[in-house]
Write an enzyme that holds these catalytic residues in place. Structure first.
Site, short mmCIF file in Angstrom:
data_model
loop_
_atom_site.label_atom_id
_atom_site.label_comp_id
_atom_site.label_asym_id
_atom_site.label_seq_id
_atom_site.Cartn_x
_atom_site.Cartn_y
_atom_site.Cartn_z
N HIS A 196 0.69 -1.17 -0.07
CA HIS A 196 0.09 -0.07 0.07
C HIS A 196 0.89 1.33 0.30
CE1 HIS A 196 -3.14 -3.00 0.99
NE2 HIS A 196 -3.75 -1.93 0.08
N ARG A 303 -10.73 3.20 -2.42
CA ARG A 303 -10.43 2.61 -1.08
C ARG A 303 -10.66 3.60 -0.17
NH1 ARG A 303 -5.55 1.08 -4.45
NH2 ARG A 303 -5.10 -1.05 -4.36
N ARG A 340 -15.48 0.93 -2.05
CA ARG A 340 -15.37 -0.17 -1.42
C ARG A 340 -15.38 0.45 0.15
NH1 ARG A 340 -9.57 -3.25 -1.85
NH2 ARG A 340 -8.97 -1.63 -0.50
N GLU A 439 -10.38 -11.73 -3.79
CA GLU A 439 -8.98 -11.47 -3.47
C GLU A 439 -8.59 -12.58 -2.54
OE1 GLU A 439 -8.40 -7.71 -1.79
OE2 GLU A 439 -10.23 -7.80 -0.63
N ASN A 462 -3.79 -8.16 -6.08
CA ASN A 462 -2.83 -7.90 -5.07
C ASN A 462 -2.58 -8.87 -3.98
OD1 ASN A 462 -2.49 -5.43 -6.78
ND2 ASN A 462 -3.37 -4.22 -5.34
N ASP A 463 -3.99 -8.97 -3.32
CA ASP A 463 -4.16 -10.11 -2.36
C ASP A 463 -4.42 -11.36 -2.75
OD1 ASP A 463 -3.98 -8.55 0.14
OD2 ASP A 463 -5.56 -7.50 -0.33
N ARG A 473 2.79 -9.64 0.19
CA ARG A 473 3.25 -8.32 -0.84
C ARG A 473 4.17 -7.34 -0.49
NH1 ARG A 473 -3.07 -6.03 -0.98
NH2 ARG A 473 -2.22 -4.28 -1.91
N CYS A 510 -9.04 -4.91 -10.41
CA CYS A 510 -8.75 -3.76 -9.79
C CYS A 510 -7.42 -3.76 -9.19
CB CYS A 510 -9.75 -2.90 -9.04
SG CYS A 510 -10.33 -3.92 -7.50
C1 PEP Z 1 -6.20 -6.09 -4.13
O1 PEP Z 1 -6.18 -6.70 -3.34
O2 PEP Z 1 -5.91 -6.26 -5.42
C2 PEP Z 1 -7.02 -4.85 -4.07
C3 PEP Z 1 -7.23 -4.06 -5.21
O3 PEP Z 1 -7.06 -4.33 -2.82
P1 PEP Z 1 -5.79 -3.68 -2.02
O4 PEP Z 1 -4.65 -3.45 -2.84
O5 PEP Z 1 -6.60 -2.55 -1.35
O6 PEP Z 1 -5.70 -4.68 -0.88
MG MG Z 2 -6.82 -6.36 -1.38
#
Ligand code: PEP
Ligand code: MG
Length: 597
Positions: A196, A303, A340, A439, A462-463, A473, A510
């Protein structure tokens, strides 16, 4: 002494180039940086600032001592005596003041350096008891530092232009603050491509090179440095020729960005007519105006937890929520705005909301789990969301869903909140689309079942990658294993997209994977027609999509999902594009599927 130029390597995770002077920070004491003072007057004021902080720290410790004495007894209260002794010891104060005077630096830096020096001395003592006093020194340093923050603290922006922050790591909220104070570039020892902190650096358009092992020990404050977020390089003590080259590169980059803006008027359409919606991911209010500027078709992810992170430790009020949701919904029109609900938890401030600490917060009370457990916090957010729904096409997205029951519980709670608004006569929109993040691997593998429950999916790679491949990550040590093209990930993506299509619901992606033009061929080939990304990435991804041919990509994806590894997928895609290029001399379709890490 003349320094030799040196190039250090890491991973370029937020693109762009920045030049400036180094300011180092430390993860646990992030507001420690060296601030040079100009002249005797500023030095005098700084000494007074330190003395004021020392007095306030003492007062605070004394009152804590009294409180602990009353509640827990004098043995425990004695802990504070050791701290008070050290704090009030004349030689401790003298060392700090001397340093402020001789080095002409800010109080934070002088305290930090003094504590570091004393720690070193204590560490050498043979007597174990005395050696352990190290802890006390560190604690006292921390407490003064905290108080100093409230005594006319210096702002980084006072340092002027071209500041490069070098740190072992930064939290997302630190990155927000520093970026807003005008920091031009970040270099971190830790960090990952989808952390993040990286996402925030991209949101604020600040270049970031992550994973530069040992850099904090190799540089000195004020060193000249170049950060190259495109190539993952950090140039220490650049030569004048090197600086000139980079300035030219910066200029070219700006020109290229201007040219890219011309794509705003074009559709994100493949050569054989498949239209793709390129939407914007928004983390900070600064990005709202970028949605239209870069030609995004609505907002694919807001977010909302950053609203909380920005105002922490205060919780945002219903009006704070409403103000920003309304802006987002309006700027997205006539397209949808996907907002979200709080994804707090993991590394995003859960402790402050829940007052709990977890051994493994990334697998803990995060996202929908946390908001369902805190209806008081959630209610405020939902009331504002439903009210914002009056102003545009609102899609509500739930993070970290792992089971159908969470969707059911959300719906029941949403009904309650709506009944409340109705009873109060507050206008709101009853209709909204409800979606879930995909995710968690368990959710991805039951996408066919979850598709019956909701109106859309948003795939959070991402998750999903982190959880499916068991690769943190944020962890630079396993960054090479973070593979978006891993066959397991491609198979999950295919299953999710096919399940959504079979159920007739919308699906978007996303995660950061969507914002990388190198992955566009596979994502489009998988059947994804909604990609959401940082608004600045829209022109580049659009340019890539306009070069592609959907029918061919379908075939490519079919072949890739049966390959055994990410590198085979890469190689196969490279060969695929090379063959097409030579057959049809279509220069636009060169392979771009190189590994991202
Ligand atoms: C993800 O996990 O891909 C996502 C878009 O949410 P975040 O990056 O906020 O965990
Ligand atoms: Mg996520």
């Amino acid at each position: 002494m003349d320094h030799l130029m040196q190039v250090l390597h890491g991973r370029g995770v937020a693109s762009g180039v920045a030049m400036g002077r180094v300011v180092t920070m430390h993860a646990d004491l992030s507001d420690i940086y060296r601030f040079p003072l100009a002249g005797a007057e500023e030095v005098g004021a700084e000494v007074e600032r330190f003395e004021e902080a020392r007095r306030r720290t003492s007062d605070e410790l004394r009152s804590l001592r009294t409180q602990v004495d009353g509640e827990l007894g004098s043995d425990l209260a004695a802990i504070f005596d050791a701290h008070l002794l050290l704090l009030e010891d004349a030689s401790f104060g003298k060392r700090v003041v001397d340093r402020i005077r001789t080095e002409q630096v800010n109080a934070e830096w002088a305290v930090h350096k003094t504590v570091e020096e004393l720690e070193g001395r204590f560490a050498e003592i043979e007597n174990e008891y005395l050696r352990e006093r190290n802890e006390d020194v560190r604690d006292v340093g921390r407490q003064i530092m905290r108080i100093l923050r409230g005594v006319s603290a210096h702002e980084l922006s006072e340092l002027g232009n071209e500041v490069i922050v070098v740190a072992d790591d930064l939290t997302p909220s630190e990155a927000v603050q520093l970026g807003r104070q005008g920091v031009d570039g970040f270099v971190l020892e830790g960090g990952g491509r989808t952390s993040h902190t990286t996402i925030i650096a991209r949101s604020l358009n600040v270049p970031l090179v992550a994973g530069v092992a040992g850099i904090t020990g190799q540089i000195t404050d004020n060193d000249p440095v170049i950060v190259n977020g495109d190539r993952g390089e950090v140039v220490l003590h650049p030569t004048p020729a090197m600086l000139a080259r980079y300035r030219q590169q910066q200029q070219q980059q700006q020109e290229r960005e201007q040219e890219m803006l011309a794509t705003c008027a074009l559709a994100a359409c493949t050569r054989d007519g498949v239209e793709v919606s390129l939407m914007a991911n928004i983390d900070l209010p600064e990005e709202i105006d970028e949605v239209r500027r870069f030609g995004a078709a609505g907002v694919g992810l807001y977010r909302s937890e950053f609203l909380y992170i920005e105002s922490s430790p205060e919780l945002p009020s219903e009006d704070d929520h409403l103000a920003i949701y309304r802006r987002i919904v309006e700027v997205a029109a006539p397209f949808p705005a996907v907002i979200r609900t709080y994804d707090l938890g993991g590394r995003k401030l859960a402790r402050e909301v829940m007052h709990t600490s977890e051994d493994n917060p990334v697998l803990g009370l995060r996202g929908i789990r946390l908001t369902l457990a805190r209806p008081d916090v959630f209610r405020t957010q939902l009331r504002a969301l439903f009210r914002a729904g009056l102003h545009g096409d609102l899609w509500v997205l739930l993070p970290m869903v792992s089971a159908v029951e969470e969707v059911h519980r959300f719906r029941a709670f949403a009904d309650e909140v709506m009944a409340e608004l109705e009873a109060e006569g507050v206008p709101f929109a009853r209709d909204f689309k409800l979606g879930i993040m995909i995710e968690v691997p368990g959710a991805a593998l039951t996408a066919d079942l979850l598709a019956r429950e909701v109106d859309f999916f948003a795939i959070g790679t991402n998750d999903l990658i982190q959880y499916a491949l068991a690769v943190d990550r944020n962890n630079e040590h396993v960054a090479d294993l973070y593979q978006p093209l891993h066959p397991g990930i491609l198979r999950m993506l295919r299953f999710v997209v096919d399940s959504a299509a079979a159920a007739g619901i919308e699906v978007e992606i996303c995660g950061e994977m969507a914002s990388d033009p190198r992955y566009a061929p596979l994502l489009v080939g998988l059947g994804l027609t909604r990609l959401s990304m940082s608004p600045r990435q829209v022109p580049e991804v659009k340019t890539r999509i306009r070069q592609l041919e959907y029918a061919a990509l379908r075939q490519l994806v079919g072949e890739c999902t049966s390959l055994a590894s990410a590198s085979e997928v890469e190689r196969h895609a490279a060969d695929f594009f090379a063959a097409r290029r030579s057959a049809a001399s279509a220069p636009a379709e060169e392979s771009t599927l190189r590994r991202a890490q």
